[in-house]
Design a protein around this motif. Structure first.
Motif, mmCIF file in Angstrom:
data_model
loop_
_atom_site.group_PDB
_atom_site.id
_atom_site.type_symbol
_atom_site.label_atom_id
_atom_site.label_comp_id
_atom_site.label_asym_id
_atom_site.label_seq_id
_atom_site.Cartn_x
_atom_site.Cartn_y
_atom_site.Cartn_z
ATOM 1 N N UNK A 157 -25.866 15.375 -17.317
ATOM 2 C CA UNK A 157 -26.080 16.296 -18.400
ATOM 3 C C UNK A 157 -25.918 15.494 -19.726
ATOM 4 N N UNK A 158 -24.932 14.987 -19.854
ATOM 5 C CA UNK A 158 -24.240 14.143 -20.989
ATOM 6 C C UNK A 158 -25.202 13.129 -21.257
ATOM 7 N N UNK A 159 -25.533 12.365 -20.253
ATOM 8 C CA UNK A 159 -26.476 11.177 -20.045
ATOM 9 C C UNK A 159 -27.887 11.686 -20.664
ATOM 10 N N UNK A 160 -28.387 12.740 -19.862
ATOM 11 C CA UNK A 160 -29.683 13.402 -20.551
ATOM 12 C C UNK A 160 -29.716 13.585 -21.961
ATOM 13 N N UNK A 161 -28.620 14.257 -22.599
ATOM 14 C CA UNK A 161 -28.619 14.735 -23.853
ATOM 15 C C UNK A 161 -28.505 13.582 -24.896
ATOM 16 N N UNK A 162 -27.645 12.360 -24.235
ATOM 17 C CA UNK A 162 -27.630 11.213 -25.029
ATOM 18 C C UNK A 162 -29.179 10.520 -25.057
ATOM 19 N N UNK A 163 -29.718 10.318 -23.968
ATOM 20 C CA UNK A 163 -31.168 9.817 -24.010
ATOM 21 C C UNK A 163 -31.954 10.558 -24.910
ATOM 22 N N UNK A 164 -31.949 11.954 -25.010
ATOM 23 C CA UNK A 164 -32.680 12.780 -25.667
ATOM 24 C C UNK A 164 -32.348 12.733 -27.263
ATOM 25 N N UNK A 165 -31.136 12.334 -27.501
ATOM 26 C CA UNK A 165 -30.840 12.237 -28.981
ATOM 27 C C UNK A 165 -31.224 10.960 -29.358
ATOM 28 N N UNK A 166 -31.427 9.948 -28.382
ATOM 29 C CA UNK A 166 -31.682 8.455 -29.034
ATOM 30 C C UNK A 166 -33.336 8.694 -29.141
ATOM 31 N N UNK A 167 -34.105 9.310 -28.200
ATOM 32 C CA UNK A 167 -35.722 9.471 -28.269
ATOM 33 C C UNK A 167 -35.892 10.258 -29.577
ATOM 34 N N UNK A 168 -35.324 11.444 -29.961
ATOM 35 C CA UNK A 168 -35.343 12.082 -31.112
ATOM 36 C C UNK A 168 -35.037 11.152 -32.394
ATOM 37 N N UNK A 169 -33.897 10.535 -32.466
ATOM 38 C CA UNK A 169 -33.738 9.504 -33.531
ATOM 39 C C UNK A 169 -34.581 8.476 -33.617
ATOM 40 N N UNK A 170 -35.201 7.975 -32.555
ATOM 41 C CA UNK A 170 -36.216 7.079 -32.642
ATOM 42 C C UNK A 170 -37.501 7.434 -33.183
ATOM 43 N N UNK A 171 -37.674 8.670 -32.596
ATOM 44 C CA UNK A 171 -39.076 9.458 -33.293
ATOM 45 C C UNK A 171 -39.021 9.635 -34.686
ATOM 46 N N UNK A 172 -37.499 10.107 -35.052
ATOM 47 C CA UNK A 172 -37.521 10.447 -36.717
ATOM 48 C C UNK A 172 -37.658 9.086 -37.406
ATOM 49 N N UNK A 173 -36.902 8.033 -36.875
ATOM 50 C CA UNK A 173 -37.152 6.828 -37.488
ATOM 51 C C UNK A 173 -38.542 6.097 -37.619
ATOM 52 N N UNK A 174 -39.285 6.435 -36.526
ATOM 53 C CA UNK A 174 -40.766 6.096 -36.504
ATOM 54 C C UNK A 174 -41.678 6.971 -37.587
ATOM 55 N N UNK A 175 -41.304 8.056 -37.697
ATOM 56 C CA UNK A 175 -42.005 8.893 -38.740
ATOM 57 C C UNK A 175 -41.574 8.747 -40.174
ATOM 58 N N UNK A 176 -40.341 8.241 -40.272
ATOM 59 C CA UNK A 176 -39.906 7.950 -41.626
ATOM 60 C C UNK A 176 -40.296 6.650 -42.121
ATOM 61 N N UNK A 177 -40.378 5.562 -41.229
ATOM 62 C CA UNK A 177 -40.989 4.286 -41.303
ATOM 63 C C UNK A 177 -42.536 4.581 -41.852
ATOM 64 N N UNK A 178 -43.135 5.497 -41.061
ATOM 65 C CA UNK A 178 -44.634 5.587 -41.378
ATOM 66 C C UNK A 178 -44.848 6.073 -42.820
ATOM 67 N N UNK A 179 -43.868 7.242 -43.061
ATOM 68 C CA UNK A 179 -43.896 7.872 -44.370
ATOM 69 C C UNK A 179 -43.431 7.034 -45.626
ATOM 70 N N UNK A 180 -42.612 5.780 -45.187
ATOM 71 C CA UNK A 180 -42.356 4.942 -46.260
ATOM 72 C C UNK A 180 -43.329 4.077 -46.523
ATOM 73 N N UNK A 181 -44.219 3.825 -45.199
ATOM 74 C CA UNK A 181 -45.053 2.683 -45.373
ATOM 75 C C UNK A 181 -46.252 3.396 -46.203
#
Length: 380
Positions: free
Chosen positions: A142-166
């Motif tokens: 469960x903790x590993x799944x949450x950790x991976x999910x958090x990383x994926x959300x963070x990566x998606x957020x950074x991708x959206x932020x980078x696209x917005x900055x571009x």
């Protein structure tokens, strides 16, 4: 209805259901296999109950607590019906404990672990260590799944932020190019148009004066062409310009006298007032101040009948002020004049890029005033 529900399942949901069916089948097979191996310590009723406990695991994700209670109770019944301890191996309750740790909180997992471990141990089905390990394994997943999910959300957020900055950077670059082209083309076309009109008016009566005016128009066109080449070169990021595209340094306040003289030659009665000692400023501030002044004078030339124009440059300790006052009236009717054109917006954007500001308003006594204030820091 069932067909619509199946069509609505996502691929991960379908994979999870298939996995649950496989786990239920394997667990049931293990339990029944142990019973058959311990013949004659089993009955058909015990086999049926073990199959029911294994089948309940199909619903382990949707109702982990209910499945744990059911599989534990059925394991106890198998022991009672077999007439001897140790026939049931407790595989369904262990899987249910694993699911409880994986799907629920620590508190719920502990509340389910303690009674289940005690009962399974009392019935000689399995040891408490196995029960604890099952729950801990579920918690880890469960903790590993949450950790991976958090990383994926963070990566998606950074991708959206980078696209917005571009996107923001691209919009800023386009706005900067639009300002530069507007100021350059607007000023040059205005100067050339008025110069050609003046030369045509005196072409027959004063050919020498017309020739001199056309010469200045030609020089203005050459300078503008060099400016356009400079802009294109910057946009292309060319390190070494070609010989056929000579560059002209970006204009600055060092050319303010030349700028004022150009507009005087076109008929604007300009008075220049410089307060404070001229001193080097950052290149961006120099260019912004020059372009703001150029655009303000171009607007006076195009849109008003000014009889007096005052240009003021005031060098303060930490601020440069550029003011252009004129007493002219609009050349067009008020209803045909746009409330705010690209020129004023461009001036305000240039000033804002350096934490400055531009105001453009009608003066109380008539005429128009443009005032720019640009921070320049301490005295160099």
């Amino acid at each position: 209805m069932a067909g619509r529900i199946r069509q609505g399942l996502t691929e991960p949901d379908r994979r999870a259901r298939v996995l649950d069916v496989l786990i239920a089948a394997c667990t049931t097979g293990i339990e029944i296999g142990v019973m058959i191996d311990r013949w004659p310590d089993w009955t058909w009723t015990a086999i049926a109950l073990s199959a029911l406990a294994g089948g309940a695991l199909v619903f382990r994700r949707r109702a982990p607590v209910v499945v744990l209670v059911l599989t534990t109770a059925l394991a106890g019944l198998v022991v009672l019906l077999s007439g001897a301890g140790g026939v049931a191996r407790g595989a369904p309750p262990v899987v249910a404990l694993f699911t409880l740790g994986e799907r629920k909180t620590w508190r719920v997992a502990l509340l389910g672990l303690v009674p289940a471990a005690v009962l399974l141990f009392a019935w000689s089905i399995t040891s408490p260590v196995v029960c604890v390990m099952a729950v801990l394994t579920g918690r880890y997943l469960q903790m590993r799944r949450r950790y991976v999910s958090t990383l994926e959300e963070r990566t998606a957020y950074l991708e959206r932020e980078r696209a917005q900055l571009d996107q923001i950077a691209m919009q800023r670059e386009r706005a900067a190019v639009a300002r530069e082209l507007h100021d350059l083309v607007g000023h040059t076309v205005t100067v050339m148009l008025l110069g050609v009109r003046g030369a045509r008016d005196v072409l027959r009566t004063a050919p020498d004066e017309a020739d001199d005016t056309l010469r200045r128009v030609e020089e203005s066109g050459e300078q503008s062409l060099a400016e356009l080449r400079r802009i294109v070169t910057v946009l292309r990021d060319v390190d070494t310009p070609t010989a056929s595209a000579p560059l002209r340094p970006a204009p600055s306040l060092k050319q303010v006298d030349e700028l004022v003289t150009t507009f005087r030659d076109l008929g604007l009665p300009i008075r220049l007032d410089i307060d404070g000692a001229l001193r080097p400023l950052p290149d961006g501030v120099e260019l912004a101040a020059y372009r703001i002044l150029e655009e303000a004078l171009t607007n006076v030339l195009k849109h008003s009948r000014a009889t007096e124009v005052l240009v003021q440059l005031r060098y303060g300790p930490e601020e440069l002020e550029v003011r252009v006052d004129n007493d002219g009236q609009p050349r067009l009717a008020p209803e045909t004049v746009p409330a705010r054109g690209h020129g004023i917006i461009g001036m305000q954007e240039r000033a804002a890029a350096h934490d400055g500001q531009v105001t453009a308003d009608v003066r109380p006594g008539g005429g128009f005033r443009v005032r720019a204030r640009l921070p320049i820091g301490a005295t160099v």
